[in-house]
Scaffold this active site. Structure first.
Site, PDB file in Angstrom:
ATOM      1  CG  HIS A 254      32.332 -72.360  62.222  1.00  0.00           C
ATOM      2  ND1 HIS A 254      32.039 -71.964  63.504  1.00  0.00           N
ATOM      3  CD2 HIS A 254      33.105 -71.381  61.703  1.00  0.00           C
ATOM      4  CE1 HIS A 254      32.615 -70.794  63.737  1.00  0.00           C
ATOM      5  NE2 HIS A 254      33.273 -70.423  62.666  1.00  0.00           N
ATOM      6  CE  LYS A 355      38.401 -66.144  55.592  1.00  0.00           C
ATOM      7  NZ  LYS A 355      37.132 -65.481  55.900  1.00  0.00           N
TER       8      LYS A 355
END
Ligand SMILES: NC(=O)c1ccc[n+]([C@@H]2O[C@H](COP(=O)([O-])OP(=O)(O)OC[C@H]3O[C@@H](n4cnc5c(N)ncnc54)[C@H](OP(=O)(O)O)[C@@H]3O)[C@@H](O)[C@H]2O)c1
Length: 502
Positions: A254, A355
């Site tokens: 990504h 995260k």
């Protein structure tokens, strides 16, 4: 064939049977079928369109439809409407199939022939299964005459899901196993970030406005930041993630995809998929390689400890299900890179991905060089803010430009203000889900938003020295719910800049 960057009207694809491998799995229920349902409702699918789900679990057509209905109810962006669902679900079928059994592929061929009837629909295979099955499935499809040469009686294409390998060698092996049965032009490697409206808008924004392209270079751009923050942890993917880490899971695909679109040279034409992909490859090839000695200076690697997210206690990464108690896998990475080409030489590019950060947000920001300060010397206005172009990818999709302005009043003060463009307020409609756009493009044979094998390989090449040095790099820890380790701020200090506030 229509192109996402030039067409006004979306052409309906030719008649198609979408065959989903991994039909009983998570991706099918959560993204693929809700995406197709919305395409159907919005009138984008051809009159002759069917879905055939295949996996080992024994299910009847009816039981499969019921299972999918739950997914559409929960995940469709427009909810579910009984009448539309009735029409849509009558086009859905299920065929039990074990990817390791040749006979099951013969049965699949017969089923597809029956469903196609008198028509000759294209076959689009979506491989929503583990990549370890990709080569085998492609081989057995070919063996059952279910993959044709491009330009034949029907088009047959395969959409494959990431991960595209674990490193350069495994990515090449994966591609070789697919090439035994299909040509590169039949392979559609999906990266759902490229299906997002703002990511597609990068090219329109750059090349359809006269304003930005002249300043899109080292002369005017001070630095670029790309931030991808998630507030979720590893959820039920601990087992997979612990072997992969955030660099393999996010940066290789990504982040490098967004970076290459942001920095490409103008292609010959925006209607030529290969032209755009060629330019993306050139950007990736130009990224300055981090030699093992340099990695320490350019990378901060970290893992989340326990903390608070939205007021709730969350466990440390090492206490997540499927994760080793002494795991050294990174859940956060900050990197500085440079593109060694005529346009970008000397412009630092900072990436951070993590995260269990404070909130879910993905944003690209282009920070422009300061205006000359001489006019304001000696005044409170000396420390002007940089102009910043922010491209918000998620959750809100939009673009904003920070400019300096004088607030009303007798004093000469300068304050930054944002000129905002949000998709929702400008166009008044919710953006389609990324998977909708990508599924439609694959049905139409439009490959621009899919990743070519050479892009995958270049991305792995950039990261090889990084992986080679991982063991020598310190692993920092950060509290879940924070903005990552404090060492990430240190990475930017030598450049005299700070991370953008998200
Ligand atoms: N879920 C996501 O959001 C997401 C996002 C990005 C990428 N991906 C990728 O997409 C792929 C699928 O992910 P997922 O989350 O949907 O996985 P999943 O829930 O574990 O589903 C895997 C599917 O594979 C099928 N399967 C396993 N072995 C098979 C065999 N021998 N023959 C036929 N079917 C077989 C399973 O069905 P049976 O057990 O019934 O055979 C199941 O339907 C993975 O490569 C994943 O990395 C997923």
């Amino acid at each position: 064939m229509g192109n996402p960057f030039v067409e006004g009207r979306v052409l309906s694809p030719p008649s198609t049977i979408l065959v989903i491998f991994g039909a009983s799995g998570d991706l099918t229920g959560r993204k693929l079928v809700p995406g197709c349902y919305n395409l159907f409702k919005d009138g984008y699918l051809p009159e002759s369109f069917s879905i055939v789900g295949v996996s080992r679990t024994p299910l009847s057509d009816e039981a499969f439809r019921e299972k999918l209905k739950d997914g559409v109810t929960k995940y469709s962006r427009s909810g579910i409407d009984e009448e539309w669902w009735k029409q849509f679900s009558s086009r859905i079928f299920y065929q039990p199939l074990d990817a390791t059994k040749e006979a099951d592929f013969i049965a699949l061929r017969e089923r597809l022939q029956r469903i196609g009837g008198d028509t000759i629909p294209n076959y689009l295979y979506y491989l929503a299964v583990s990549p370890s099955l990709f080569g085998e499935i492609a081989g057995k499809l070919k063996g059952a005459d279910l993959i044709e040469t491009p330009g034949g009686v029907r088009e047959t294409r395969l959409i494959v899901e990431k991960p595209f390998g674990y490193d350069l060698e495994t990515a090449q092996n994966l591609a070789s196993s697919l090439y035994q049965s299909a040509k590169e032009e039949q392979l559609y490697r999906i990266d759902h970030y490229l299906g997002k409206e703002t990511v597609q808008n990068i090219l329109v924004f750059r090349f359809a406005n006269g304003l930005f392209e002249p300043i899109w270079n080292r002369k005017y751009v001070d630095h670029i930041q790309i931030s991808v923050a998630e507030d979720i942890g590893v959820e039920n993917r601990g087992d997979y993630f612990d072997k992969a880490g955030i660099v393999r899971d996010f940066v290789q695909n990504h982040v490098f995809q967004m970076l290459s679109l942001l920095c490409i040279e103008p292609p010959n034409s925006l209607s030529d998929a290969e032209g755009i992909r060629n330019e993306k490859v050139k950007v990736l090839k130009s990224i300055k390689r981090l030699t093992p000695g340099l990695v320490q200076k350019h990378i901060v690697r970290a893992q989340y400890g326990k903390g608070l997210i939205k007021g709730l206690d969350v466990p440390a990464y090492r206490d997540e299900k499927g994760v080793a108690k002494d795991s050294t896998t990174e859940t956060y990475i900050a990197m500085s890179l440079e593109i060694d080409n005529w346009r970008w030489s000397g412009v630092p590019i900072f990436l951070r991905v993590g995260k269990r950060l404070s909130k879910r947000i993905s944003e690209i920001s282009v920070h422009f060089k300061q205006a000359p300060l001489s006019l304001f010397r000696g005044r409170q206005v000396e420390s002007l803010e940089q102009n910043v172009l922010r491209i918000q990818v998620q959750p809100k999709e939009g673009i904003s430009l920070r400019v300096n302005s004088k607030p009303p009043g007798p004093r000469m003060r300068v304050e930054p203000v944002e000129m905002d463009f949000s998709y929702h307020s400008s166009f008044g409609i919710a953006s389609p889900e990324a998977y909708e756009r990508l599924l439609l493009d694959a049905m139409r044979g439009e490959a621009t938003l899919f990743t070519r094998q050479d892009e995958i390989e270049e991305a792995w090449k950039i990261l090889e020295p990084v992986f080679d040095s991982f063991e020598e790099l310190p692993l920092y820890f950060y509290e879940a719910g924070s903005w990552g380790p404090k060492e990430a701020a240190e990475l930017l200090k030598p450049y005299g800049v700070r991370w953008a506030r998200l």
